[in-house]
Design an enzyme around this catalytic site. Structure first.
Site, PDB file in Angstrom:
ATOM      1  N   ASP A 400     -27.817  25.600 -37.062  1.00 18.67           N
ATOM      2  CA  ASP A 400     -27.990  24.207 -37.044  1.00 18.67           C
ATOM      3  C   ASP A 400     -27.910  23.806 -35.750  1.00 18.67           C
ATOM      4  O   ASP A 400     -27.087  24.847 -34.971  1.00 18.67           O
ATOM      5  CB  ASP A 400     -27.464  23.789 -38.346  1.00 18.67           C
ATOM      6  CG  ASP A 400     -27.602  22.576 -38.400  1.00 18.67           C
ATOM      7  OD1 ASP A 400     -28.224  21.725 -38.669  1.00 18.67           O
ATOM      8  OD2 ASP A 400     -26.257  21.877 -38.594  1.00 18.67           O
ATOM      9  N   ASP A1040     -23.120  23.556 -41.153  1.00 21.88           N
ATOM     10  CA  ASP A1040     -22.075  23.020 -41.096  1.00 21.88           C
ATOM     11  C   ASP A1040     -22.283  22.135 -42.260  1.00 21.88           C
ATOM     12  O   ASP A1040     -21.097  21.561 -42.939  1.00 21.88           O
ATOM     13  CB  ASP A1040     -20.808  23.030 -40.358  1.00 21.88           C
ATOM     14  CG  ASP A1040     -22.024  21.278 -39.679  1.00 21.88           C
ATOM     15  OD1 ASP A1040     -23.414  21.216 -39.346  1.00 21.88           O
ATOM     16  OD2 ASP A1040     -21.895  20.329 -39.425  1.00 21.88           O
TER      17      ASP A1040
END
Length: 1468
Positions: A400, A1040
């Site tokens: 990400d 996350d």
């Protein structure tokens, strides 16, 4: 067939919900809001866990063996030998699985027990999230997570608006506006009205489409259309909204967040899968051996054994009437007997040992201090103990962006104003750029010579002793030809250290003290290309340097210039850079940021290190005022006062950073209404009438505001560089060129750039444009095209103001980690929900993308045909590139010998004019004219990005001194060349389709990096699944946020980062770390070590067990295939448990071929894991053959010695028990010798376990035979008394060890591995780095230039409309400073000082275009004559210098503009 009821039809086709009506909603049996991610319950744990464990073939195999051992007729071993280890393995695994599931239960409980205000019986009650039902009306407060997917009913904001942050869903941190139906706004926060709301909602069934919702609200006999703008999704956070109410539409597993989260999958490692395959092979081998022995036994019994029934009677169950039948039955029983005897080929202890090794390795990860993040007091955490060795085989990393690579923090980093750059801190004494990082290397200089400098690591200065020696700062100087350290003492003296200085060892307390690190960086082009030896930064006056004279400063001027980073010396280009060092200046121990405390509205966390910009603003320098006034006015930020403190609500972090920068420099945005903006400039209030907002969108790539103040009308615009440059008026070529140079520099540093421009409008022109704009807005035909044309008209002929450079702050160490992981052979894909420009910018910032790439392919087609066409074109480009690319070093040698031209002329044909600088490699043209060869003739580029800098590379490419002496230029192959692929989310849908996925994979696999932007959480998982399925590659996903959960679950390894987006990703992950940079150590150190240890453990384990077990096979040839064991049954039972378990466990836990430092420094060490070279079928067969050879020698040599052996005392030694004891003893000694050769890294534990196990064998054998009274009592004791035993043992062990030693020496001498070479260098104390491990560190990109655009702006369309319509305002219309309506003007009394300040500018800006062009040219000539001006000079005639610079409207020399496109604009 019966007819279906209404609930059944609704369930199949649509979802029907009635607000505040539980009975109605209950008939449809919708899911409640309870979330469950755990796998077991208290009652299902035992059966489900056992079922899962027995899916392992090994466990099932041992269960079958245990059943066979329970049959006395066929078992020669007690069933306890199998039952205890099997129960132990099942128990150990069950405890581990139970612990993991308990953690999932705790996380579920934490989420389900969150409180939500729910409307029950007309009153708000605090209910648990798990108790929220479909149809309930719930209240959300500011900064609160949305409990379920809800239909928005009313909000605290005017016009039913609310703002949400969707970082948990799509990774975007910018705010999004949602608006409820106008008909439900009246409900407000009145609980009686909300409780009586009985609207019925008909909507789509649960799905995973985040950006789509279709539904209808039926209320008061009317139908209202519902779309995604009226829905708040679970996982969003309410921002900048006091409260809102909504009715629950989807709850629990039906919410779009959970629909995208994916299912929890059972994960196993590649080693586990290989072991399963090997076990099948071993079982087949075992069955064939047993069948062979069974047939041999039947034949032997039929021919020979039947005659010895008095001596060896058959069992009573054997038919004795017919010999062939009896022999056949005996053979059948022997088949099962041998299956039990030979089961130690794959003992249950193998799986016990594997689980123990993994368990201990997990603790080594948890205890690693190098992966401890002090800021959040977080250690790395191995949340599973079954996947450690898989970390050493990762081929693809899917990451990400937001919160994983970046910190979610935007900072105003640098800027360019009127062709002068600010933000670069320059050291006064050396004239070099200083890079500000978070650490500083400080050590204390001893009174001895420089050769006595102590070694060690960085940190803050220690507490000085009574007579403290001077503090020394070590600055890495990257502009030297030789690697050296510039040592700056505290009294200002500077010297070049002859030896590289390592950081000194400091106390932990000293290391904790944070200081700013000062690192020199290569000078920018503007400093090097000045033919007169003067930087344009100086000739520009205020922007580049401190504004002081070029003579060495002294006194107070010295101190001021040192703190401001001014340039105190000029450069001469004469091969090597000369320095003019000031010996009178002082050196601070840390770079201090500029003090903004004089500004009452300053922000304490704002950091800026170049004081010259603040000096320019405070001295009323005209261009800097225009720059910051534009930043303070051209935006859609809202301001509010909270607890007496001015706070901003920005839709995007980019705008927040820009408005914040203007605020700190004294241009404070105070408030706004639909028709006005109020700012405070240096303590004086300025009110502007807001006439128009031309809002930003992804097609326009710019936004503008039109303002009136007094009699002047001005348009301020900011946007992408290519868009703004096409709309500037002529006569700015020099300014545009200098600004473009700064844009390239900022882009090369990975900064996000926006270009600022203005246009002064006459009242007559604006009124005419306004009337035509209103006509276009009211047009029924081609309205958007006409509006676009109007925007194009007024956003033209603009004057360039400057450039902003914002840093989307990366996490520490991200570029270095990515470069090292790529050098290890791992491919990195970034999957993000951000916009394309933002994703590409971060790709360059973290150096996943580099300017050395041959091309960056962008797939953005909207249909299958468009995407297929793009993929086909990209494939052709790759073919052309590969066809024309020079092949290897030989090709370079031929080229070098054939081309006898000046290296400079070669580069001149390859690069554009502004890229011809000595310290940069040329940029190759696009294919087919591709040049991968970089000719470098300047010795100052040694540390350039991607360039080799080791002794090995010097040997490979020739001595660098040849270049210095004017010899042939060295030819350097740049490994960074290649391709990158950028895919948009809507195009990715087509790329993942069956007809295009093969083409997509074909191109993606040939790219160095792939970035997918605007992807949904489910698309992330689909990309990972595609690579797993099509490439059969080992994947790792790291993220996350909750939007990364599905990707983390889909990958072989899921890594969660405990970042700003909560712990959702961590709770679903296999490993948790605090920062992305720790992934480098997790893979290259722990992953590689775990894989290396596990492979070495398995090779040795299979060797020792085949060597042990196959002795029975050789003995069977001499015992009539009777399944008689050669060893004592007790020895068989405890061989793997007591005699050989601990040494091999120590090998699997502590073994390492190279140190952790070398593992990171030489990432190529990781590549064997990518190819599964350390343990595979070939290695397994080698271990089996080695074990078979060992067992043959082990049996035959003692058998030959003891067959007719007699001791010197006359005792007969040719008995079965003596032979078994001797073979067992030699086997243990050989195991000890072999594992000693296997071990590369000796610890105390290794010594204790290896030599202790050998001693333990003799102790245990004595105890068992003499104390307990075993059947082999005295056998080994008698044998050891004879010299033949020791001779036999010595000869056997030498025969077994000699081939192994010879093979190892052969490999080490003829075919050494990289780890062998590193160990040899370590032994010779030679510290060098392989060219393959060169890393592109963050410091090396400073001062580089890029011809790409650095534009990125995380803004979205719509906020301009909300502002001008007044919907976003808290004030009532009568409170507005200007009446509502477009283009109205209200005369206003302005402050006298503002009139005086803006008077000259107003007059200047109303003159004709031709006059302005002349003034602009005059201004440029005037600036060129100011090369030696000081700050005082600029301040004195700043008015005359700035008058022409603000000219705008020019009718002549217009630059060509891009054709008008179909813009998605706003109808104001």
């Amino acid at each position: 067939m019966g007819t279906k009821t209404q609930p059944q039809l609704a369930k199949e086709n649509e979802r029907r919900i009635r607000a505040n009506d539980k009975e109605f909603n209950a008939q449809f049996k919708y899911h409640n809001n309870y979330i469950k991610t755990s796998k077991y319950s208290l009652f299902t744990f035992l059966p489900f866990n056992l079922l899962e464990q027995f899916q392992r073939l090994a466990n099932f195999y041992f269960l079958c063996l245990l059943v066979l051992q329970l049959i006395p007729a066929i078992s020669s071993l007690t069933p306890v030998t199998t039952a205890i280890p099997l129960i132990g393995v099942l128990t150990l695994t069950a405890v581990k699985d139970a612990y993991d599931d308990i953690q999932r239960h705790l996380s579920d409980s934490q989420v389900n027990n969150r409180k939500s205000k729910t409307l029950r019986n007309g009153k708000l009650v605090d209910a648990k999230w798990s108790e929220v039902q479909v149809g309930d009306v719930i209240r959300l407060d500011n900064n609160q997570f949305v409990a379920a997917d809800i239909l928005l009913l009313s909000t605290s904001e005017p016009n039913g608006l609310c703002f949400i942050e969707t970082a948990e869903l799509d990774g975007e941190t910018n705010l999004k506006a949602k608006q409820c139906l106008t008909e439900t706004i009246e409900l407000g926060d009145r609980h009686d009205l909300l409780w009586n709301f009985n609207g019925e909602i008909l909507c789509e069934r649960p799905n995973n489409l985040l950006n789509k919702f279709d539904g209808t609200l039926i209320w008061r006999s009317q139908r209202f259309a519902l779309d995604n703008e009226k829905i708040l999704l679970r996982g969003c956070v309410l921002r900048n909204t006091q409260w809102c109410y909504g009715v629950v539409v989807f709850a629990g597993v039906d919410t779009k967040l959970m629909q995208n989260s994916g299912k929890t999958q059972f994960k196993s490692t590649g080693v586990d899968r290989l072991l399963n395959f090997i076990i099948i092979g071993i079982v087949l081998f075992l069955v064939s051996i047993c069948a062979f022995f069974a047939i041999g036994c039947a034949i032997w019994e039929g021919l020979i054994g039947q005659h010895f029934q008095r001596y060896l009677p058959w069992e009573h169950i054997i038919p004795k009437d017919y010999i062939p039948t009896g022999a056949t039955v005996i053979g059948l029983l022997v088949f099962f007997s041998y299956a039990i005897v030979l089961n130690t080929v794959v003992p249950i202890s193998l799986y016990v040992s594997v689980e123990v090794i993994r368990f201990v390795q997990s603790f080594l990860i948890n205890w690693d201090e190098e992966m401890y993040y002090a800021t959040t007091n977080t250690y790395a955490k191995a949340r599973t103990t079954t996947l450690n060795e898989e970390l050493g085989q990762i081929q693809y990393i899917f990451s990400d962006k937001t919160g994983t690579l970046t910190q979610n923090i935007m900072t105003f980093n640098k800027c360019s104003i009127n062709g002068r750059t600010y933000g670069d801190v320059i050291d006064l004494r050396t004239g070099e750029l200083i890079e500000i990082t978070e650490q500083q290397t400080i050590f204390q200089n001893s009174n001895n010579t420089s050769n006595n400098v102590p070694r060690a690591a960085g940190g803050a200065a220690a507490a000085p002793p009574a007579a403290p020696p001077p503090i020394i700062l070590v600055h890495k100087a990257e502009v030297h030809a030789k690697k050296s350290s510039v040592v700056v003492t505290s009294d200002g003296d500077t010297q070049v250290a002859s030896n590289p200085i390592a950081s000194p060892t400091l106390d932990p307390s000293e290391r904790r003290q944070g200081r700013k690190h000062v690192r020199y960086s290569a000078p920018s082009r503007s400093q090097e290309d000045d033919p007169g030896g003067l930087s344009p930064r100086l000739s520009a006056g205020t922007a580049g340097g401190s504004g002081e004279s070029l003579s060495p400063p002294n006194g107070s001027e010295s101190r001021r210039s040192s703190s401001s980073g001014g340039l105190g010396g000029c450069f001469k280009r004469s091969g090597q850079m000369q320095r003019q060092l000031s010996r009178t200046s002082s050196c601070d121990k840390a770079i201090q940021s500029v003090d903004f405390s004089a500004n009452p509205h300053h922000e304490s966390d704002f950091r800026w290190y170049d004081r010259t910009l603040l000096d320019a603003v405070r001295s009323d320098e005209e261009h800097s005022h225009v720059f910051f006034r534009l930043l303070a006015l051209c935006h859609t930020v809202m301001a509010e006062t909270v607890d007496g403190r001015l706070e901003y609500q920005a839709q995007s972090p980019d705008e927040a950073a820009l408005v914040s920068a203007a605020r700190n420099f004294g241009f404070v945005f105070r408030t706004r209404t639909p028709n006005s903006i109020t700012i405070e400039v240096m303590g004086r209030m300025e009110d502007y009438e807001l006439l128009n907002i031309l809002d930003f969108n992804n097609v326009r790539k710019r936004m503008s505001v039109i303002l009136r103040r007094g009699d002047s009308v001005v348009l301020y615009c900011k946007g992408a560089d290519n868009v703004i440059y096409d709309r500037l008026h002529g006569g700015q070529e020099d300014l545009k060129a200098r600004t473009q140079d700064h844009l390239n520099k900022f882009a090369g540093e990975g900064l996000r750039t926006l270009v600022l421009a203005e246009r002064r409008l006459t009242e007559q022109y604006y009124n005419d444009w306004r009337s035509r704009h209103q006509e276009a807005a009211l047009s029924m035909d081609s309205r958007e095209q006409k509006l676009n044309a109007m925007y194009e008209e007024i956003e033209s002929d603009m004057q360039l103001v400057g450039v902003t450079a914002i840093e989307d702050k990366l996490q520490d160490g991200v570029p270095k980690s990515i470069a090292n992981l790529q050098n290890a052979g791992i491919k990195i894909w970034v999957l993000t929900g951000d916009k394309q420009e933002t994703a590409i910018n971060i790709g360059y910032s973290c150096q996943l993308l580099t300017d050395e790439l041959a091309d960056v392919f962008i797939v953005d087609g909207n249909s299958v045909e468009e995407v297929e066409k793009q993929l086909r074109q990209f494939k052709e480009s790759i073919k052309i590139y590969n066809r024309f690319r020079p092949g290897g070093i030989e090709g370079f040698d031929r080229m070098n010998s054939d081309m006898s031209m000046d290296p400079l002329s070669v580069t001149m044909t390859q690069t554009s004019a502004f890229m011809q600088e000595s310290n940069l490699p040329p940029t190759p043209p696009p294919p087919p004219a591709i040049s991968v060869v970089t000719f470098r003739w300047d010795d100052k580029i040694k540390d350039n990005k991607g360039g080799p800098d080791s002794a090995e590379c010097n040997n490979l490419f020739g001595d660098e001194k040849k270049s210095e002496d004017g010899g042939a230029a060295s030819i350097v192959v740049d490994e960074n060349t290649g391709f990158a692929l950028v895919v948009n989310g809507h195009s990715l849908v087509h790329c993942l389709s069956p007809e295009l996925e093969t083409k997509f994979l074909d191109i993606a696999s040939q790219c160095k990096a792939v970035i997918c932007c605007r992807v949904t959480p489910l698309q992330k998982a689909l990309v990972v699944e595609l690579i797993k399925r099509a490439k059969n590659a080992v994947t790792l996903a790291i993220g996350d946020g909750a939007n990364d959960v599905s990707m983390i679950k889909a990958a072989h390894i899921g890594v969660g980062i405990s970042g700003q987006e909560g712990l959702q990703a961590v709770l679903s992950s296999d490993y948790a770390i605090a920062q992305f940079r720790y992934l480098e150590r997790l893979l290259l150190v722990h992953g590689r070590w775990s894989y290396y240890r596990m492979c070495k453990f398995l090779r040795y384990f299979f060797y020792k067990n085949f060597a042990f077990t196959l002795c029975h096979c050789w003995y069977s040839l001499f015992c009539g295939f009777s399944a008689q064991t050669v060893f004592d049954p007790m020895f068989i039972s405890v061989y793997n448990l007591f005699y050989t378990s601990l040494p091999v466990l120590a090998l699997g836990v502590f073994e390492q071929d190279v140190s952790d430092k070398n593992s990171v420094e030489f990432p190529r060490l990781y590549t064997p894991g990518l190819k599964s070279e350390l343990f595979n079928i070939r290695e397994f067969i080698y271990s089996v053959l080695h074990g078979a050879f060992t067992s043959l020698i082990l049996f035959l040599i003692p058998y030959g010695v003891y067959r007719d052996g007699v001791s010197h005392d006359g005792y007969v030694l040719s008995d079965h028990m003596t032979l078994g004891a001797v073979v067992a003893t030699i086997l243990i000694v050989d195991n000890t010798a072999q594992i000693s050769l296997y071990t590369s890294y000796w610890t105390v534990v290794n010594h204790v376990t290896i030599w202790g196990s050998l001693i333990w064998y003799f102790v245990l054998d004595y105890f068992y035979n003499y104390v307990i009274g075993g059947p082999y009592v005295g056998s080994l004791t008698q044998a050891m008394k004879d010299l033949s035993f020791w001779a036999t043992m010595l000869i056997t062990v030498m025969v077994l060890v000699a081939p192994v030693l010879a093979y190892k020496f052969y490999l080490l001498d003829v075919h050494p591995s990289l780890s062998d070479k590193i160990r040899q260098k370590s032994l010779k104390k030679i510290h060098s780095r392989a060219s393959s491990s060169v890393r592109r560190t963050a410091s090396s990109r400073r001062g580089r230039r890029s011809v790409r655009s650095g534009y990125a702006f995380a803004h979205q369309e719509g906020f301009g409309r909300l502002i001008t319509s007044g919907k976003i305002m808290h004030k009532l219309p009568q409170d507005f400073a200007f009446p509502l309506g477009l283009g109205t003007k209200k005369t206003q009394a302005l402050h006298n000082n503002l009139n005086s300040a803006d008077g000259p500018a107003s007059k200047t800006n109303n003159v004709s275009g031709q006059h302005m062009a002349n003034n602009n040219n005059t201004n440029l000539r005037h600036n060129q004559n100011q090369n030696h001006s000081s700050m005082a000079d600029i301040t004195g005639d700043g008015g005359s210098a700035g008058d022409g610079g603000r000219g705008s409207v020019g009718t002549d020399d217009l630059s060509p503009r891009a054709p008008c496109q179909d813009l998605d604009t706003i109808n104001l």
